[in-house]
Scaffold this motif. Structure first.
Motif, PDB file in Angstrom:
ATOM      1  N   THR A 135       0.818  -1.211   0.000  1.00  0.00           N
ATOM      2  CA  THR A 135       0.000   0.000   0.000  1.00  0.00           C
ATOM      3  C   THR A 135       0.856   1.267   0.000  1.00  0.00           C
ATOM      4  O   THR A 135       0.617   2.196  -0.787  1.00  0.00           O
ATOM      5  N   THR A 136       1.845   1.315   0.875  1.00  0.00           N
ATOM      6  CA  THR A 136       2.677   2.514   0.949  1.00  0.00           C
ATOM      7  C   THR A 136       3.468   2.728  -0.334  1.00  0.00           C
ATOM      8  O   THR A 136       3.653   3.868  -0.784  1.00  0.00           O
ATOM      9  N   PHE A 137       3.919   1.645  -0.954  1.00  0.00           N
ATOM     10  CA  PHE A 137       4.686   1.773  -2.192  1.00  0.00           C
ATOM     11  C   PHE A 137       3.822   2.308  -3.324  1.00  0.00           C
ATOM     12  O   PHE A 137       4.259   3.156  -4.116  1.00  0.00           O
ATOM     13  N   ARG A 165       6.975  -6.749  -4.742  1.00  0.00           N
ATOM     14  CA  ARG A 165       6.383  -6.732  -3.400  1.00  0.00           C
ATOM     15  C   ARG A 165       5.089  -7.535  -3.336  1.00  0.00           C
ATOM     16  O   ARG A 165       4.765  -8.112  -2.303  1.00  0.00           O
ATOM     17  N   ARG A 166       4.358  -7.576  -4.421  1.00  0.00           N
ATOM     18  CA  ARG A 166       3.095  -8.312  -4.429  1.00  0.00           C
ATOM     19  C   ARG A 166       3.321  -9.808  -4.241  1.00  0.00           C
ATOM     20  O   ARG A 166       2.471 -10.520  -3.701  1.00  0.00           O
ATOM     21  N   SER A 167       4.480 -10.311  -4.664  1.00  0.00           N
ATOM     22  CA  SER A 167       4.769 -11.753  -4.566  1.00  0.00           C
ATOM     23  C   SER A 167       5.475 -12.135  -3.271  1.00  0.00           C
ATOM     24  O   SER A 167       5.757 -13.308  -3.051  1.00  0.00           O
ATOM     25  N   VAL A 168       5.746 -11.145  -2.421  1.00  0.00           N
ATOM     26  CA  VAL A 168       6.432 -11.420  -1.158  1.00  0.00           C
ATOM     27  C   VAL A 168       5.464 -12.023  -0.152  1.00  0.00           C
ATOM     28  O   VAL A 168       4.306 -11.612  -0.056  1.00  0.00           O
ATOM     29  N   GLU A 169       5.931 -13.019   0.600  1.00  0.00           N
ATOM     30  CA  GLU A 169       5.116 -13.610   1.653  1.00  0.00           C
ATOM     31  C   GLU A 169       5.249 -12.812   2.941  1.00  0.00           C
ATOM     32  O   GLU A 169       6.230 -12.093   3.141  1.00  0.00           O
ATOM     33  N   GLY A 220       4.676   5.793  -5.193  1.00  0.00           N
ATOM     34  CA  GLY A 220       4.979   5.816  -6.621  1.00  0.00           C
ATOM     35  C   GLY A 220       3.975   6.607  -7.441  1.00  0.00           C
ATOM     36  O   GLY A 220       4.355   7.387  -8.322  1.00  0.00           O
ATOM     37  N   THR A 221       2.681   6.432  -7.162  1.00  0.00           N
ATOM     38  CA  THR A 221       1.661   7.138  -7.950  1.00  0.00           C
ATOM     39  C   THR A 221       1.685   8.640  -7.680  1.00  0.00           C
ATOM     40  O   THR A 221       1.505   9.441  -8.607  1.00  0.00           O
ATOM     41  N   SER A 222       1.923   9.046  -6.438  1.00  0.00           N
ATOM     42  CA  SER A 222       1.966  10.482  -6.145  1.00  0.00           C
ATOM     43  C   SER A 222       3.194  11.136  -6.768  1.00  0.00           C
ATOM     44  O   SER A 222       3.128  12.278  -7.248  1.00  0.00           O
ATOM     45  N   PHE A 252       3.157  11.054   3.789  1.00  0.00           N
ATOM     46  CA  PHE A 252       2.321  10.116   4.535  1.00  0.00           C
ATOM     47  C   PHE A 252       2.700   8.678   4.205  1.00  0.00           C
ATOM     48  O   PHE A 252       2.842   7.828   5.098  1.00  0.00           O
ATOM     49  N   ALA A 253       2.891   8.405   2.910  1.00  0.00           N
ATOM     50  CA  ALA A 253       3.273   7.053   2.489  1.00  0.00           C
ATOM     51  C   ALA A 253       4.665   6.689   2.996  1.00  0.00           C
ATOM     52  O   ALA A 253       4.899   5.571   3.474  1.00  0.00           O
ATOM     53  N   LEU A 254       5.591   7.644   2.918  1.00  0.00           N
ATOM     54  CA  LEU A 254       6.957   7.379   3.365  1.00  0.00           C
ATOM     55  C   LEU A 254       7.014   7.081   4.853  1.00  0.00           C
ATOM     56  O   LEU A 254       7.875   6.324   5.313  1.00  0.00           O
ATOM     57  N   GLY A 255       6.080   7.692   5.617  1.00  0.00           N
ATOM     58  CA  GLY A 255       6.053   7.449   7.057  1.00  0.00           C
ATOM     59  C   GLY A 255       5.881   5.987   7.405  1.00  0.00           C
ATOM     60  O   GLY A 255       6.378   5.518   8.442  1.00  0.00           O
ATOM     61  N   GLY A 256       5.190   5.245   6.565  1.00  0.00           N
ATOM     62  CA  GLY A 256       4.988   3.819   6.816  1.00  0.00           C
ATOM     63  C   GLY A 256       5.853   2.916   5.961  1.00  0.00           C
ATOM     64  O   GLY A 256       6.105   1.765   6.316  1.00  0.00           O
ATOM     65  N   GLU A 257       6.317   3.456   4.816  1.00  0.00           N
ATOM     66  CA  GLU A 257       7.028   2.615   3.852  1.00  0.00           C
ATOM     67  C   GLU A 257       8.362   2.115   4.383  1.00  0.00           C
ATOM     68  O   GLU A 257       8.677   0.929   4.298  1.00  0.00           O
ATOM     69  N   PHE A 258       9.141   3.027   4.962  1.00  0.00           N
ATOM     70  CA  PHE A 258      10.485   2.620   5.358  1.00  0.00           C
ATOM     71  C   PHE A 258      10.449   1.616   6.506  1.00  0.00           C
ATOM     72  O   PHE A 258      11.219   0.661   6.533  1.00  0.00           O
ATOM     73  N   GLY A 259       9.523   1.821   7.451  1.00  0.00           N
ATOM     74  CA  GLY A 259       9.405   0.870   8.553  1.00  0.00           C
ATOM     75  C   GLY A 259       9.074  -0.522   8.062  1.00  0.00           C
ATOM     76  O   GLY A 259       9.647  -1.519   8.521  1.00  0.00           O
TER      77      GLY A 259
END
Length: 439
Positions: A95-97, A212-216, A101-103, A133-140
């Motif tokens: 979701t964060t990615f 990322r979509r294929s990651v478990e 990317g889209t923004s 906002f996305a970066l706030g969750g993406e890196f974690g």
């Protein structure tokens, strides 16, 4: 569900490679966007989205929108941190990615002020806030997935790779802008060539999303989720509140990140204005020095992460932290010589020491928190430090040097690095800790 650490069940090599590649894609995109926006804000974005004022006012307003991204980061860290501890790391990773990317790509097709008026400015601000906002969750999410997947004996090394996305993104941004400026010289670049730099995010988005979509889901999170006790604990209290109710790890993390963040922005952002404005360096020479320094920083991060697996997190972070304290006055003296080789040496050594400090911190911060609120706790540290240290650092440094001289900037850097030294020295050693059993 058994713990891969406790019972020897390891995720497949292919699965781990996907996790690592997906995490790196997000980190590179994050810092690519940061560097691209900073360069273009200083050249073309001001007149296109903030017309009507002087060139200085346009520049300040364009740069202010970059700062808005920092403001939104802690909010993203809180929201995605809570959701990631409740529903898993993978949904947040995807979701964060997508948001990021889209923004970023949307800025590349944004109408200018002359086309739709004030709405262009409003949309640019909204997109920058969305990115933050996305970066706030993406890196974690990226750091946690690598840390929770990787084998404990090499966790410092593997977790340093998402950290190393910062210098890679900076180098990529510099290369892209240089190539685009050469292909579309003069007015062509100012009118529409700049858009290509943002649209480069599209292939990065497609590749990163596919990976990322294929990651478990993280095996450590799955093991924790399977325990009834952990489920009840998550239902009783928000993971953010739980992290704040046990503030010691958060405070240690923030203290460590204080000097580290400020050192990064002094050696990569502040130095550009300082060297060109006060000592007559050409902007091209300084930018080239910072770009090469990013390569040194990358090597320092990977090397520092690996070293921390051998000597421990505390030693691996204390050595470069003390070195940065010593190097601060040397760096400013080198810049003041007005010698390009000395400038290169000062910036590159500072960036190398910073990389050695930042490399082990990803694993260390991850290891400070238990699984049930690890995402929230680490996001509070990463994003909280960005707004209290990283965002204001270049502005504080410029104000200090204009008002009181270079000595106060040296003092600012030394003081904050000293806080980092104390935070690391008083923390516990976490090398090789079992993530399933962190209490």
């Amino acid at each position: 569900m058994v713990s891969p650490v406790d019972h020897g069940v390891r995720p497949s090599t292919t699965g781990f490679r996907r996790v690592l590649a997906g995490s790196m894609a997000g980190a590179v995109l994050e810092w690519y966007d940061f560097a691209i926006y900073g360069v273009l804000a200083a050249t073309v974005l001001g007149p296109l989205f903030f017309p009507g004022g002087s060139g200085v006012v346009q520049l300040l307003l364009a740069l202010a929108t970059q700062g808005l991204g920092f403001v939104a980061r802690p909010l993203g860290g809180v929201v995605f941190g809570h959701l990631g501890d409740k529903f898993g790391r993978k949904p947040m990773l995807v979701t964060t990615f997508l948001l990021l990317g889209t923004s970023t790509a949307a800025i590349g097709v944004l109408p200018t002020y002359h086309q739709i008026g004030i709405w262009a400015t409003v949309l640019l601000v909204v997109l920058r806030m969305t990115q933050g906002f996305a970066l706030g969750g993406e890196f974690g999410a990226a750091v946690l997935m690598v840390s929770e997947y990787g084998e404990p004996k090499r966790r410092g090394f593997w977790a340093s790779w998402p950290q190393a996305g910062a210098p890679l993104g900076t180098v990529l941004a510099t290369v892209v802008v240089t190539v685009i400026a050469a292909l579309f010289p003069g007015d062509a670049f100012d009118e529409w060539g700049w858009r290509v730099a943002f649209l480069v995010a599209v292939p990065l988005l497609v590749i990163g999303f596919w990976i990322r979509r294929s990651v478990e889901e993280s095996p450590v999170f799955q093991a924790a989720q399977a325990g009834a006790e952990q489920r009840v604990a998550r239902q009783k209290k928000s993971s953010v509140l739980e992290a704040l109710s046990r503030p010691r790890p958060v405070l240690h993390g923030l203290g460590m990140r204080l000097g580290e963040n400020i050192a990064f922005y002094i050696y990569t952002v502040f130095v550009i204005a300082y060297a060109t404005r006060y000592f007559g360096y050409s902007r091209g020479d300084v930018v080239l020095a910072v770009t090469f320094a990013s390569v040194c920083q990358f090597a320092g991060m990977i090397g520092g992460g690996h070293w921390s697996d051998r000597v421990g997190r505390k030693t691996a972070m204390l050595v470069p932290a003390v070195a940065l304290v010593v190097w601060a006055p040397v760096f400013f003296w080198m810049v003041q010589t007005s010698s390009v080789p000395m400038l290169w040496l000062g910036v590159c050594v500072g960036a190398l020491f910073h990389g050695m400090l930042a490399g082990p911190e990803a694993a260390w911060i991850t290891e400070l928190f238990p699984t049930r609120y690890r995402y929230a706790g680490s996001s509070l540290v990463f994003q909280g430090s960005s707004i209290i240290a990283g965002a204001p650092a270049p502005l504080i440094a410029v104000w200090l040097i204009d008002s009181f001289g270079a000595g106060t900037v040296i003092g600012y850097l030394v003081l904050t690095m000293a806080i980092t030294v104390v935070a690391v020295a008083t923390s516990r050693e976490t090398k090789g800790v079992d993530l399933d059993r962190v209490g």
